[in-house]
Structures are given as structure tokens and as C-alpha cells.
Design a protein around this motif. Sequence first.
Motif, PDB file in Angstrom:
ATOM      1  N   HIS A 110     -23.831 -32.933  69.705  1.00  9.28           N
ATOM      2  CA  HIS A 110     -22.619 -33.255  70.473  1.00  9.28           C
ATOM      3  C   HIS A 110     -21.349 -33.165  69.621  1.00  9.28           C
ATOM      4  CE1 HIS A 110     -25.362 -34.675  73.568  1.00  9.28           C
ATOM      5  NE2 HIS A 110     -25.937 -35.482  72.664  1.00  9.28           N
ATOM      6  N   PHE A 111     -21.442 -32.759  68.349  1.00  5.20           N
ATOM      7  CA  PHE A 111     -20.272 -32.663  67.461  1.00  5.20           C
ATOM      8  C   PHE A 111     -20.293 -31.330  66.711  1.00  5.20           C
ATOM      9  CE2 PHE A 111     -20.730 -37.188  68.082  1.00  5.20           C
ATOM     10  CZ  PHE A 111     -19.425 -37.647  68.171  1.00  5.20           C
ATOM     11  N   LYS A 112     -19.067 -30.994  66.199  1.00  5.34           N
ATOM     12  CA  LYS A 112     -18.939 -29.841  65.311  1.00  5.34           C
ATOM     13  C   LYS A 112     -17.881 -30.156  64.266  1.00  5.34           C
ATOM     14  CE  LYS A 112     -15.436 -27.364  68.037  1.00  5.34           C
ATOM     15  NZ  LYS A 112     -15.088 -26.080  68.678  1.00  5.34           N
ATOM     16  N   ILE A 113     -18.029 -29.604  63.071  1.00 10.38           N
ATOM     17  CA  ILE A 113     -17.103 -29.875  61.966  1.00 10.38           C
ATOM     18  C   ILE A 113     -15.787 -29.168  62.248  1.00 10.38           C
ATOM     19  CG2 ILE A 113     -16.722 -29.593  59.493  1.00 10.38           C
ATOM     20  CD1 ILE A 113     -19.747 -29.631  59.133  1.00 10.38           C
ATOM     21  N   CYS A 114     -14.705 -29.901  61.996  1.00 11.05           N
ATOM     22  CA  CYS A 114     -13.375 -29.325  62.220  1.00 11.05           C
ATOM     23  C   CYS A 114     -13.106 -28.252  61.170  1.00 11.05           C
ATOM     24  CB  CYS A 114     -12.298 -30.415  62.119  1.00 11.05           C
ATOM     25  SG  CYS A 114     -12.425 -31.663  63.424  1.00 11.05           S
ATOM     26  N   ASP A 115     -12.522 -27.153  61.610  1.00  8.96           N
ATOM     27  CA  ASP A 115     -12.269 -26.051  60.683  1.00  8.96           C
ATOM     28  C   ASP A 115     -11.150 -26.381  59.699  1.00  8.96           C
ATOM     29  OD1 ASP A 115     -14.235 -24.572  61.965  1.00  8.96           O
ATOM     30  OD2 ASP A 115     -12.811 -23.678  63.394  1.00  8.96           O
ATOM     31  N   ASP A 116     -10.116 -27.170  60.144  1.00  9.99           N
ATOM     32  CA  ASP A 116      -8.965 -27.445  59.287  1.00  9.99           C
ATOM     33  C   ASP A 116      -9.147 -28.681  58.414  1.00  9.99           C
ATOM     34  OD1 ASP A 116      -9.052 -29.115  61.435  1.00  9.99           O
ATOM     35  OD2 ASP A 116      -6.891 -29.078  61.853  1.00  9.99           O
ATOM     36  N   ASP A 117     -10.176 -29.519  58.756  1.00 15.52           N
ATOM     37  CA  ASP A 117     -10.418 -30.729  57.966  1.00 15.52           C
ATOM     38  C   ASP A 117     -11.909 -31.056  58.023  1.00 15.52           C
ATOM     39  OD1 ASP A 117     -10.417 -33.088  56.622  1.00 15.52           O
ATOM     40  OD2 ASP A 117      -9.000 -34.126  57.955  1.00 15.52           O
ATOM     41  N   ARG A 118     -12.646 -30.752  56.960  1.00 14.45           N
ATOM     42  CA  ARG A 118     -14.088 -30.927  56.955  1.00 14.45           C
ATOM     43  C   ARG A 118     -14.501 -32.384  56.893  1.00 14.45           C
ATOM     44  NH1 ARG A 118     -17.196 -26.690  56.373  1.00 14.45           N
ATOM     45  NH2 ARG A 118     -18.879 -27.978  55.460  1.00 14.45           N
ATOM     46  N   SER A 119     -13.530 -33.296  56.649  1.00 10.10           N
ATOM     47  CA  SER A 119     -13.856 -34.724  56.623  1.00 10.10           C
ATOM     48  C   SER A 119     -13.935 -35.300  58.027  1.00 10.10           C
ATOM     49  CB  SER A 119     -12.812 -35.504  55.805  1.00 10.10           C
ATOM     50  OG  SER A 119     -11.529 -35.444  56.444  1.00 10.10           O
ATOM     51  N   LYS A 120     -13.660 -34.486  59.028  1.00 14.79           N
ATOM     52  CA  LYS A 120     -13.713 -34.958  60.398  1.00 14.79           C
ATOM     53  C   LYS A 120     -14.600 -34.031  61.238  1.00 14.79           C
ATOM     54  CE  LYS A 120      -9.131 -37.145  60.314  1.00 14.79           C
ATOM     55  NZ  LYS A 120      -7.798 -37.219  60.946  1.00 14.79           N
ATOM     56  N   THR A 177     -12.377 -35.423  70.802  1.00 12.00           N
ATOM     57  CA  THR A 177     -11.833 -36.410  69.873  1.00 12.00           C
ATOM     58  C   THR A 177     -12.330 -36.096  68.468  1.00 12.00           C
ATOM     59  OG1 THR A 177     -11.795 -38.105  71.588  1.00 12.00           O
ATOM     60  CG2 THR A 177     -11.731 -38.873  69.294  1.00 12.00           C
ATOM     61  N   LYS A 178     -11.419 -36.266  67.479  1.00  7.31           N
ATOM     62  CA  LYS A 178     -11.779 -36.036  66.089  1.00  7.31           C
ATOM     63  C   LYS A 178     -12.160 -37.353  65.452  1.00  7.31           C
ATOM     64  CE  LYS A 178      -8.928 -31.905  65.504  1.00  7.31           C
ATOM     65  NZ  LYS A 178      -7.857 -31.251  64.705  1.00  7.31           N
ATOM     66  N   VAL A 179     -13.359 -37.396  64.878  1.00  6.22           N
ATOM     67  CA  VAL A 179     -13.914 -38.629  64.328  1.00  6.22           C
ATOM     68  C   VAL A 179     -14.167 -38.432  62.832  1.00  6.22           C
ATOM     69  CG1 VAL A 179     -15.791 -40.306  64.488  1.00  6.22           C
ATOM     70  CG2 VAL A 179     -15.011 -39.107  66.547  1.00  6.22           C
ATOM     71  N   SER A 180     -13.795 -39.476  62.033  1.00  5.40           N
ATOM     72  CA  SER A 180     -13.984 -39.412  60.588  1.00  5.40           C
ATOM     73  C   SER A 180     -15.463 -39.400  60.243  1.00  5.40           C
ATOM     74  CB  SER A 180     -13.308 -40.617  59.916  1.00  5.40           C
ATOM     75  OG  SER A 180     -13.631 -40.658  58.548  1.00  5.40           O
ATOM     76  N   ARG A 181     -15.791 -38.653  59.220  1.00  4.89           N
ATOM     77  CA  ARG A 181     -17.180 -38.541  58.764  1.00  4.89           C
ATOM     78  C   ARG A 181     -17.497 -39.560  57.667  1.00  4.89           C
ATOM     79  NH1 ARG A 181     -18.428 -32.426  57.308  1.00  4.89           N
ATOM     80  NH2 ARG A 181     -20.565 -33.306  57.223  1.00  4.89           N
ATOM     81  N   SER A 225     -22.552 -42.263  60.780  1.00  2.20           N
ATOM     82  CA  SER A 225     -22.437 -43.571  61.437  1.00  2.20           C
ATOM     83  C   SER A 225     -21.318 -43.581  62.465  1.00  2.20           C
ATOM     84  CB  SER A 225     -22.203 -44.677  60.400  1.00  2.20           C
ATOM     85  OG  SER A 225     -23.292 -44.747  59.509  1.00  2.20           O
ATOM     86  N   ASN A 226     -20.125 -43.073  62.067  1.00  4.56           N
ATOM     87  CA  ASN A 226     -18.981 -43.060  62.995  1.00  4.56           C
ATOM     88  C   ASN A 226     -19.277 -42.165  64.202  1.00  4.56           C
ATOM     89  OD1 ASN A 226     -17.528 -44.794  61.358  1.00  4.56           O
ATOM     90  ND2 ASN A 226     -16.461 -43.131  60.273  1.00  4.56           N
ATOM     91  N   LEU A 227     -19.981 -41.078  63.987  1.00 10.71           N
ATOM     92  CA  LEU A 227     -20.284 -40.167  65.089  1.00 10.71           C
ATOM     93  C   LEU A 227     -21.204 -40.848  66.112  1.00 10.71           C
ATOM     94  CD1 LEU A 227     -20.995 -36.861  63.089  1.00 10.71           C
ATOM     95  CD2 LEU A 227     -18.799 -37.830  63.802  1.00 10.71           C
ATOM     96  N   ILE A 228     -22.208 -41.566  65.577  1.00 14.32           N
ATOM     97  CA  ILE A 228     -23.128 -42.275  66.473  1.00 14.32           C
ATOM     98  C   ILE A 228     -22.400 -43.380  67.215  1.00 14.32           C
ATOM     99  CG2 ILE A 228     -25.207 -43.711  66.536  1.00 14.32           C
ATOM    100  CD1 ILE A 228     -26.203 -42.155  64.091  1.00 14.32           C
ATOM    101  N   LYS A 229     -21.497 -44.135  66.496  1.00 16.80           N
ATOM    102  CA  LYS A 229     -20.735 -45.206  67.122  1.00 16.80           C
ATOM    103  C   LYS A 229     -19.851 -44.665  68.228  1.00 16.80           C
ATOM    104  CE  LYS A 229     -17.501 -48.932  66.011  1.00 16.80           C
ATOM    105  NZ  LYS A 229     -16.725 -49.619  64.931  1.00 16.80           N
TER     106      LYS A 229
END
Length: 564
Positions: free
Chosen positions: A7-17, A25-29, A40-44
Motif C-alpha cells: 500500500h506504499f511506495k518510496i518517494c522519488d524526491d525524498d527517500r526518507s518518506k 499522504t507522505k509518511v516518515s520512514r 512502524s509509521n506506515l503500519i500506524k
Amino acid sequence: MSAVWTHFKICDDDRSKAECKLCTTKVSRGGKESTSFNTSNLIKHLRTHHNPEYTEFAKANAKPQQPTLTQVLEKREKMSRENPRVVKITEALTHFIALDDQPLSVVENVGFRQLLSTLEPRYEIPSRPYITDVMVPKVFDEVKKHVRNLVNEVSALSFTTDIWTSSVCPMSLLSLTAQWIDEEFVRHQVTLHAKSFRGSHTSQTIAGAFDSMLQTWDIPKTSVHVVLRDNARNMIKAMSDAELPSLPCTAHTLQLVVHEGILSQRSVADAVAVGRKIVGHFKHSALANSRLEDIQLEINQPAKRLLQDVQTRWNSTFYMIQSLIEQKRPLGIFVSEHGLPDTLTAHQWILLEKVLSVLGPFKELTRKVSSSDAMAADVIPAVTVLHRFLTRETNEDHGIKAMKGTLAAAVRKRFADVEENPLYSIATLLDPRYKNLFFSNTTIAANAKEMLKLELLRLPGEADKQEDDDLNEPPSRKPRSDQPTSSLDSIFDEIASASVGRAAVGSNVQLDTYLGEAAISREDKPLQYWMVNKVRFPTRRPDTFQHLALVLTVKGCSAQCHTL
């Protein structure tokens, strides 16, 4: 990789999200450095904002729970006898014993118990007494009920029977097998009895046993179409005493023909006796048999054993003579090196070769009339073809004319009244492979036709029926693709070819139309023909031809008149 990345994919401009595919929505990794990345943040986020997807994710990542002590003990505990799975396995085990003729002791065999224990550890294998006293009677009652329902729905049944001695214990057995045709013209067969037959085998005792067997299955004698039996006088009289129509087994009659025609002749009997003694020597001596095999291999012949005959089965004598002739050269070498208790002279070898050539057609017919699909309709054609073969002179008859003449006389004697028997005659007429083509002369064929007409008139509603049916055009004759494989096949085809172009004449339009058509190929199925063509012969009673076709169910040629 965690299933949450579905259900998620890594952001191209910021790999920390990571960007949520469901709501963008962009979620911190978990930090800026790759060493601190986690899910953890992705599951939450999934649990907070997308509950259905989280539930699916949670199920996919659910960890197996450690079984409780109770669950472990339950897996080791044997299932109760009333458990549905146990009941099903026990029934299958009983069917395995019954259908495959397995001994009841199989449930005590170590290897078999290990097999079942591996397949189902919780299944407790029943004891032999339980199978014998509980399960076998239960299965028998179920099968008996099913068979009773089948036979009680049939208006006419044909039977085969025989009395024989068991090879494993000193007791006589009486068999009774029923055959019938269903509404789809499919022939069925079931063994009703194979019971111990104690005491003297008098005709009265046999007749009483038949009355008892028929009463056991609630089969009235009016439903007995015919009983196939052997040629013994006590069996013939028993059927007469029981007031049951019967026919002799054709294979048994051929046995008598061969014995009277050839095997009873002194010179042939002496040669066969010597051959029997030679075969017996190798059968009872492992050393002699081993030496014969060595000789066979030395002269580049396959190692084959000599076949011992059974004097009550003439075809076994044929196969014994055949095996002797095949091993003539190895036997000659064996005699010169080791000797034998008796040997065949040159004249006896020639005599046995002649016997083999004369009995070849008898072997072929015996095999055909002893097959599981043999019918009463096969008898008259077989006798006609056999007689024509024996009386026809050919260039290969040198030295065997007398044998053929003797056999022809025996055939005439033993089958003298076969064409006068209504069951045989009507069966032959109703078989589309034969019709009226295989009778010895036109007068007998005409008499058989009159028998069939009388049978038609006896059926309810047929006497007053008008001959005004609108019949379809007869189908074209199916060409035969197979070439004759023997001299008898060529005679069969020669006689059957006489049906081409025959016109339908007479008062009975349906019968004459049927007889006027070309005979079908001998490889075709006669019952299938009637299934397809029953609509072409309309009658006031829809099952008229089906009723008459029951005569085809007479298994006229079982080698032992019983099926086990």
C-alpha cells in the motif's frame, strides 16, 4: 519485504518518506538515515486511516500461535469409532477387502497397519472379528438391497449357473448369475449366489436349490427368460423339474465335440498322453526345467515353459500341444543329452501338428463365445461357419481330411437341434449382425421368422396392430474397415455379404424391413443398434423390440457357466 509495502511506495524526491497509494499522504520512514528506516509509521498510518486494508495486512502477518497442551493431546488421541471420518475410513477399508479379494487378515498385517497409521495417525484400525462380524454383513446388506431393487424392476432375466469344486477346500459351490438389459439397452450382470452345495447332486436337490435361490431374491419363475447350464444330465433334468427354460453352454458343447471328434481317437490320445507325460516331467523337476531353458537360450529361442493341460478343458490341451511343437527343437536336444521318461515319435509329431491345424478354428470360436460380451445370437452363426469350414476342401487339407470329417460329424450331432430352438433362432434373427443369413437353409430361416412373428403376436396390443406405420428409409450399410483376420472371419463375411440388395417382402412390414436391410459389421454392437433404431420400428407397445431383444442377453458361451 514487509507486506505493508503493498500500500506504499518510496518517494522519488525524498527517500526518507513513503507515499500512501490509497490517499497519497507522505509518511516518515523513521529518520533521515537509511539505518533508522522502519515500517512502524506506515503500519500506524494504515491502522488509523485505512482500517480494511490494515485488517487484511494483519491477517497476512499473523504469527502462528503455540498450541495448547489440550490441543496437543487431542491430536495424539485416537478418534472414536462413531467419528464421521472413522466411519468413512472403515467403510472404505471394507470395500477394499471385498472388491480386491483381500484376506480378512490384511488388517493384522504390519505393513498395512503402518500405512494406515501414516495416513491417519488418529485412526484406530478395527480388529479382524469386527470386520468379519460387523462391517462385512453391513456392506453385504447394503449391496443386497441395491441388487434386489435392480432385479425387481426388470421384467425378464437370464441366468448362468454351474456347480464346481473349490480348489482351496473340499466343498462344492453352486453359482447363479443374472443378466438383463435396461431401458437404454445396456446389459448388466450380477452374481446372486456362490453358495456351498452339500450332499448328492441329484436333479431334485439342484431343482430345490434353484427354487430357494429365486425365492431369496423374490424372482418369480415367469421372469426367468432362460438359464444357461452345462450338459450334465442331472442339471438338464433339474431345470426340467424346476420348470425353468434352459440352454446348454456352447463352450461345454464344443468340449464334447472336440473330445468325440479327435481326442478320443486312439492314435491322437496316445500322442497327447506322451506329450502330457513330457510336460509333467519338466513341471515336477526344477533341474530339468532349468536345463531346458539353457538349451532354449543357446539356440536363441526365448525361454518358455511348457504348458500343462486340464483334461476337462480341450483348449488347454490345444495350448499344451502348441507349446510342445514350439519347443520341438529344444526338446530334441534335451533328449539327446539328458533323456526323458517318454518321447514322441516322428509320426506322433506330425499327428500333433495336424491336430493343431484342425483345432485352430475351434480355439478361436471357443475364445469368442467365452468372452464377457458373448450372446445366444452368436451360437447359430458360429455353428454354421464352423461346419462350412470343416466340410470345405482346400489345398491344405492333405492328411487331415479324415479329422475334419470326424469333427464335422460331431458338430452335426451335438448341435443337431440348435436351429430349431426358438431362443437361439429368435436371438439370431434379432441380432443385426446376423439376421436370417446364417441358417443352414431357407426353410429353417423361414421357420425362425415364423417363430419371431408368433412371439410378436403374443405381446400385449400387437395382435390387432395395423401394418400402416410410416417407416424411415433404412440407413446405408456401414463399410467394413477391418480385413478378415482368419479363415473363419472370411467365411463370416462371405455369408453376411449375401444380405446386400435383399428386398423386403411379406406381410409384416416392420420385420421384413428390418430383415431386408444389410447386416451391420460384426465389430458393431447389436444392443447399441437397437438403442439407435428402436424409433424406426414403431409399435403399439413402445418396448416391444426391447422385450424381444432380451433373448440377446443369454450369455450362451461362458466357459464355466458362472461368473465370480
